[in-house]
Design a protein around this motif. Sequence first.
Motif, PDB file in Angstrom:
ATOM      1  N   LEU A   9       0.809  -1.215   0.000  1.00 48.26           N
ATOM      2  CA  LEU A   9       0.000   0.000   0.000  1.00 48.26           C
ATOM      3  C   LEU A   9       0.844   1.268   0.000  1.00 48.26           C
ATOM      4  CD1 LEU A   9      -2.782  -0.991   2.513  1.00 48.26           C
ATOM      5  CD2 LEU A   9      -2.947  -0.797   0.045  1.00 48.26           C
ATOM      6  N   GLU A  23      -4.522   2.240   8.450  1.00 46.20           N
ATOM      7  CA  GLU A  23      -3.139   1.742   8.416  1.00 46.20           C
ATOM      8  C   GLU A  23      -2.309   2.418   9.502  1.00 46.20           C
ATOM      9  OE1 GLU A  23      -1.915  -0.718   6.912  1.00 46.20           O
ATOM     10  OE2 GLU A  23      -3.207  -1.108   5.177  1.00 46.20           O
ATOM     11  N   ALA A  62      -1.915   2.338  -5.103  1.00 40.39           N
ATOM     12  CA  ALA A  62      -3.269   2.144  -4.609  1.00 40.39           C
ATOM     13  C   ALA A  62      -3.685   0.698  -4.822  1.00 40.39           C
ATOM     14  CB  ALA A  62      -4.216   3.063  -5.361  1.00 40.39           C
ATOM     15  N   ARG A 106      -5.964   6.064  -6.123  1.00 34.36           N
ATOM     16  CA  ARG A 106      -5.496   6.611  -4.848  1.00 34.36           C
ATOM     17  C   ARG A 106      -5.684   5.577  -3.729  1.00 34.36           C
ATOM     18  NH1 ARG A 106      -8.751  10.822  -6.702  1.00 34.36           N
ATOM     19  NH2 ARG A 106     -10.354  10.394  -5.154  1.00 34.36           N
ATOM     20  N   VAL A 107      -4.849   5.680  -2.693  1.00 31.31           N
ATOM     21  CA  VAL A 107      -5.101   4.871  -1.492  1.00 31.31           C
ATOM     22  C   VAL A 107      -6.280   5.531  -0.777  1.00 31.31           C
ATOM     23  CG1 VAL A 107      -4.196   4.058   0.707  1.00 31.31           C
ATOM     24  CG2 VAL A 107      -2.671   4.246  -1.259  1.00 31.31           C
ATOM     25  N   ARG A 139      -6.072   4.566   4.585  1.00 28.89           N
ATOM     26  CA  ARG A 139      -4.829   5.218   5.019  1.00 28.89           C
ATOM     27  C   ARG A 139      -4.874   5.497   6.534  1.00 28.89           C
ATOM     28  NH1 ARG A 139      -1.152   7.685   1.842  1.00 28.89           N
ATOM     29  NH2 ARG A 139      -2.535   7.840   0.048  1.00 28.89           N
ATOM     30  N   ALA A 146      -8.628  -3.339  -1.230  1.00 33.29           N
ATOM     31  CA  ALA A 146      -8.771  -2.237  -0.275  1.00 33.29           C
ATOM     32  C   ALA A 146      -9.865  -2.551   0.735  1.00 33.29           C
ATOM     33  CB  ALA A 146      -9.088  -0.942  -1.012  1.00 33.29           C
ATOM     34  N   SER A 150     -10.101   4.132  -4.918  1.00 34.05           N
ATOM     35  CA  SER A 150      -9.177   3.108  -5.363  1.00 34.05           C
ATOM     36  C   SER A 150      -9.212   2.949  -6.897  1.00 34.05           C
ATOM     37  CB  SER A 150      -9.468   1.848  -4.557  1.00 34.05           C
ATOM     38  OG  SER A 150      -9.530   0.741  -5.290  1.00 34.05           O
TER      39      SER A 150
END
Length: 375
Positions: free
Chosen positions: A29, A114, A33, A105-106, A111, A39, A101
């Motif tokens: 990650l 994480e 993405a 993009r993440v 995010r 995700a 996603s």
Amino acid sequence: MVVRAADQGQWPDPDVDKRKFGPVDATSLQDKAPEPVAALRRIAFLLERTRAETYRVKAFRSAAATLLTLDPDELASRGENRTLRELPGIGSVTEEVIGESLAGRVPAYLRRLEEEAAGPLTEGGEQFRAALRGDLHCHSDWSDGGSPIEEMAFTAIEVGHDYLVLTDHSPRLKVARGLSAERLTRQLGVVDAVNGHLGDEFRLLRGIEVDILDDGGLDQTDELLGQLDLVVASVHSKLRMDRAAMTRRMVAAVADRHSNVLGHCTGRLITGGRGTRAQSEFDARTVFKACAEHLVAVEINSRPERRDPPDELIHLALEAGCLFSIDSDAHAPGQLDFLDYGCSRAQDLDIPKDRVVNTWPVDRLLDWSKGNVRT
Ligand SMILES: [Zn+2]
Ligand SMILES: [Zn+2]
């Protein structure tokens, strides 16, 4: 009825579908993405390992399941036209995650998780965790777990296991949808099918968490127990039986030739939504002597509300010369990471690594569980 991918022969081929399905981990990650399904699964995993409410997790798991059945072109066009929410299981939050996603993009939701929820669950135990090759106790949605068998297996691969024993409940535990002989037989076919899709690096093993009946008998037919790779035997009823009767009951269960692991032996609950429950009374020296004699491993149950057995009993089991298994007793994929808790205790209590059977390679484990060796 829930339709399961493996029943339908739709379980994704990991080679073909890796991009679509995963695997996903924190390192992947950092630079790019993830695909939408990856995700959503990663979010669900992180929520489960930190014990988020079931309904929050379910939103992400349901959305992932919906996307898995979707053609990639339809996914792209629905993403563009913002019509994903017309599909079952997709709401505003999951639509947002999928959209980000798809846009490369993440997702912000991921995010944030994480950062907040991906670290070690507790201090210590890292060496033990690194030494574990598998997990001997988990549940799928065939009994009281929350996810299909294949999702448990896939996640076990992602957390680094070589094997996972599927141990759904036995018939008498009706509240947990314990499996009748007929359903267990059917499940064994599904386990074979899932294995057929997972390659040679990982084995999903056939198991059960079988109830220990009042007289110490096991709650499944002898013939079926004989077909399994591994049997966890646990007390789930009449936990307040008097000490002498409970001792006889547990010793009889341990002496059964099919028993391999004595699950959460005291039955205590120390925290959490289910309230607390005192430990069962039994003569631990006698029970652990029987475990050592019959090469039955004493489970260190990693669930934070159990922490079972307590430290003083682990000391007794060590003295008695017992084997151990450090198990997650996961009821959801992310809970497979609960092993952090058990490993931390095992390291603190100086349990020799080689006495923990799930540090063993799969062949050695199966030689032991099938009674082919006397260690
Ligand atoms: Zn149990
Ligand atoms: Zn269990």
